[in-house]
Write an enzyme that holds these catalytic residues in place. Structure first.
Site, PDB file in Angstrom:
ATOM      1  N   HIS A  14       0.942  -1.219  -0.038  1.00  0.00           N
ATOM      2  CA  HIS A  14      -0.103  -0.116  -0.050  1.00  0.00           C
ATOM      3  C   HIS A  14       0.828   1.215   0.171  1.00  0.00           C
ATOM      4  CE1 HIS A  14      -3.640   2.353   1.538  1.00  0.00           C
ATOM      5  NE2 HIS A  14      -2.835   3.125   1.149  1.00  0.00           N
ATOM      6  N   HIS A  16       1.768   5.384  -1.694  1.00  0.00           N
ATOM      7  CA  HIS A  16       1.167   6.480  -2.722  1.00  0.00           C
ATOM      8  C   HIS A  16       2.570   7.191  -3.302  1.00  0.00           C
ATOM      9  CE1 HIS A  16      -2.719   6.688  -0.912  1.00  0.00           C
ATOM     10  NE2 HIS A  16      -2.540   6.128   0.118  1.00  0.00           N
ATOM     11  N   LYS A 100      -9.412  -0.481  -6.166  1.00  0.00           N
ATOM     12  CA  LYS A 100      -9.359   0.399  -4.867  1.00  0.00           C
ATOM     13  C   LYS A 100     -10.587   1.026  -4.403  1.00  0.00           C
ATOM     14  CE  LYS A 100      -7.739   1.856  -1.004  1.00  0.00           C
ATOM     15  NZ  LYS A 100      -6.690   2.871  -0.864  1.00  0.00           N
ATOM     16  N   HIS A 137     -10.384   1.058   1.382  1.00  0.00           N
ATOM     17  CA  HIS A 137     -10.237   2.066   2.401  1.00  0.00           C
ATOM     18  C   HIS A 137     -11.474   1.994   3.450  1.00  0.00           C
ATOM     19  CE1 HIS A 137      -8.960   6.158   4.149  1.00  0.00           C
ATOM     20  NE2 HIS A 137     -10.325   5.904   4.738  1.00  0.00           N
ATOM     21  N   HIS A 175      -4.856  -0.564   5.503  1.00  0.00           N
ATOM     22  CA  HIS A 175      -4.177   0.250   6.824  1.00  0.00           C
ATOM     23  C   HIS A 175      -5.460   0.101   7.840  1.00  0.00           C
ATOM     24  CE1 HIS A 175      -7.009   3.110   5.083  1.00  0.00           C
ATOM     25  NE2 HIS A 175      -6.109   3.484   4.379  1.00  0.00           N
ATOM     26  N   ASP A 252       1.447   2.555   3.473  1.00  0.00           N
ATOM     27  CA  ASP A 252       0.498   3.779   3.138  1.00  0.00           C
ATOM     28  C   ASP A 252       1.399   5.246   3.480  1.00  0.00           C
ATOM     29  OD1 ASP A 252      -1.940   5.329   2.896  1.00  0.00           O
ATOM     30  OD2 ASP A 252      -2.549   5.349   4.789  1.00  0.00           O
TER      31      ASP A 252
END
Ligand SMILES: NC(=O)N[C@@H](CC(=O)O)C(=O)O
Ligand SMILES: [Zn+2]
Ligand SMILES: [Zn+2]
Length: 349
Positions: A14, A16, A100, A137, A175, A252
């Site tokens: 995970h 970004h 996602k 999420h 997460h 994350d």
């Protein structure tokens, strides 16, 4: 003698990476440690189809410094308009590894996300059919639900009914931050797994709120009470091997320009890629469970995603180092976790 630990090269399930100049700044931090990463699609505009995912993948590979090896595993951003055909195309692409779910309004760049899970049931059904993981999420966005309860309420209102409807759907609960989520994942079938961040294993909400508000420790889902942190540590380091195998590393790491966090309305996300594996090593070391780090960081993730475990190795050394106050982030800077403070482990070059 200095303590060391050598494990198969890990992956980040995970992450970004952002885009443009920011991408070029942060990518080397991840590629130094990890062989692969599940790259989140919440760009502006979001990565909603295979064409966009392929182009984003090309930009990531172009930003990778010479001599570094790294494989981006792409994801699609689910919108109300994502079709079953999009899912088939994603599966057939070979480079899209998940879809996602951002409940619209739940987190950074989620405005284009799903407004109602019932609008996309045929699309989710197709994911179950072709075996494409659904990355979630897991927070409700209802204004009457307290922000500290949004993950637990999501389990009852969205996750459980969805899995009753599609019992074979492969789900990664991303997460996770609560005892509720850890218990839910532990008791669900083998098709349900979770990523756990280093920051949710290391800190409770006091870290963010006691002695002054610390915007760099604000992320979503927000840090929770100590009982929840302890439940997460138990899930990843506990005695039950079958339970442990359902949890894997997902940082994350979510860089934001310093000024957008040190702001009257600061955005959510912590930057941890600069020290990701050492931060996890601190957690496992403190729990007396360094022997369980390799499965969490390097084995459980590829097993769930149906990919091979890396043949390469990395070594961590128990040697303290001081994290810089900031790192370059495109035209801006990003304030990393532990800025100006120490991390107890480091990656051996
Ligand atoms: N975790 C965060 O607080 N922020 C993430 C989005 C997300 O993962 O929810 C981001 O993209 O900045
Ligand atoms: Zn999220
Ligand atoms: Zn994220």
């Amino acid at each position: 003698m200095t303590q060391t630990i050598t494990i198969a090269r890990p992956d980040d399930w995970h992450l970004h990476l952002r885009d443009g100049a920011g991408l070029a700044s942060v990518l080397p931090h991840t590629a130094r440690e990890f062989g692969r990463a599940i790259v989140m699609p919440n760009l502006k505009p979001p990565v909603t189809n295979v064409k966009l995912a392929g182009e984003y993948r090309d930009r990531i590979l172009a930003a990778l410094p010479q001599g570094m090896s790294f494989q981006p595993l792409m994801t699609l951003y689910l919108t109300d308009n994502t079709t079953p055909d999009d899912i088939v195309a994603a599966k057939n692409s070979g480079f899209v590894h998940g879809v996602k779910l951002y409940p619209a309004g739940a987190t950074t760049n989620s405005d284009a996300g799903c407004t109602d899970i019932n609008k996309v049931l045929p699309t989710i059904e197709k994911m179950a059919e072709v075996g494409l993981p659904f990355l979630v999420h897991g927070e409700v966005v209802d204004s009457e639900i307290d922000i500290f309860d949004r993950e637990a309420v999501f389990i009852d209102r969205i996750m459980k009914p969805l899995l009753e409807r599609f019992p074979t759907l492969r789900v990664v609960f991303e997460h996770i931050t609560t005892k509720d989520a850890a218990e839910f994942v532990a008791s669900a079938g083998p098709n349900v797994a979770a990523t756990v961040t280093a920051h949710h294993l290391l800190m409770n909400r006091n870290a963010m709120l006691v002695g002054g508000i610390r915007p760099h420790l604000y992320c979503l889902p927000v840090l929770k009470r100590e009982v929840h942190r302890q439940a997460l540590v138990r899930a990843v380091t506990g005695h039950d091997a079958a339970v442990r195998s359902k949890f894997f590393l997902g940082t994350d790491s979510a860089p934001h320009a310093k000024g957008t966090k040190e702001n009257s309305c600061g955005c959510a996300g912590m930057y941890t890629a600069h020290a990701a594996l050492p931060l996890y090593a601190e957690v496992f070391d403190a729990a007396g469970a360094l022997d369980k780090l390799e499965a969490f960081a390097s084995i459980n993730g590829p097993t769930f995603y149906g990919l091979p475990v890396s043949g390469e190795k990395v070594t961590l050394v128990k040697e303290s180092w001081t994290v810089p106050a900031e790192y370059q982030f495109g035209e801006n800077v990003v304030v990393p976790l532990r800025a100006g403070e120490t991390v107890a482990w480091k990656l051996q070059d």
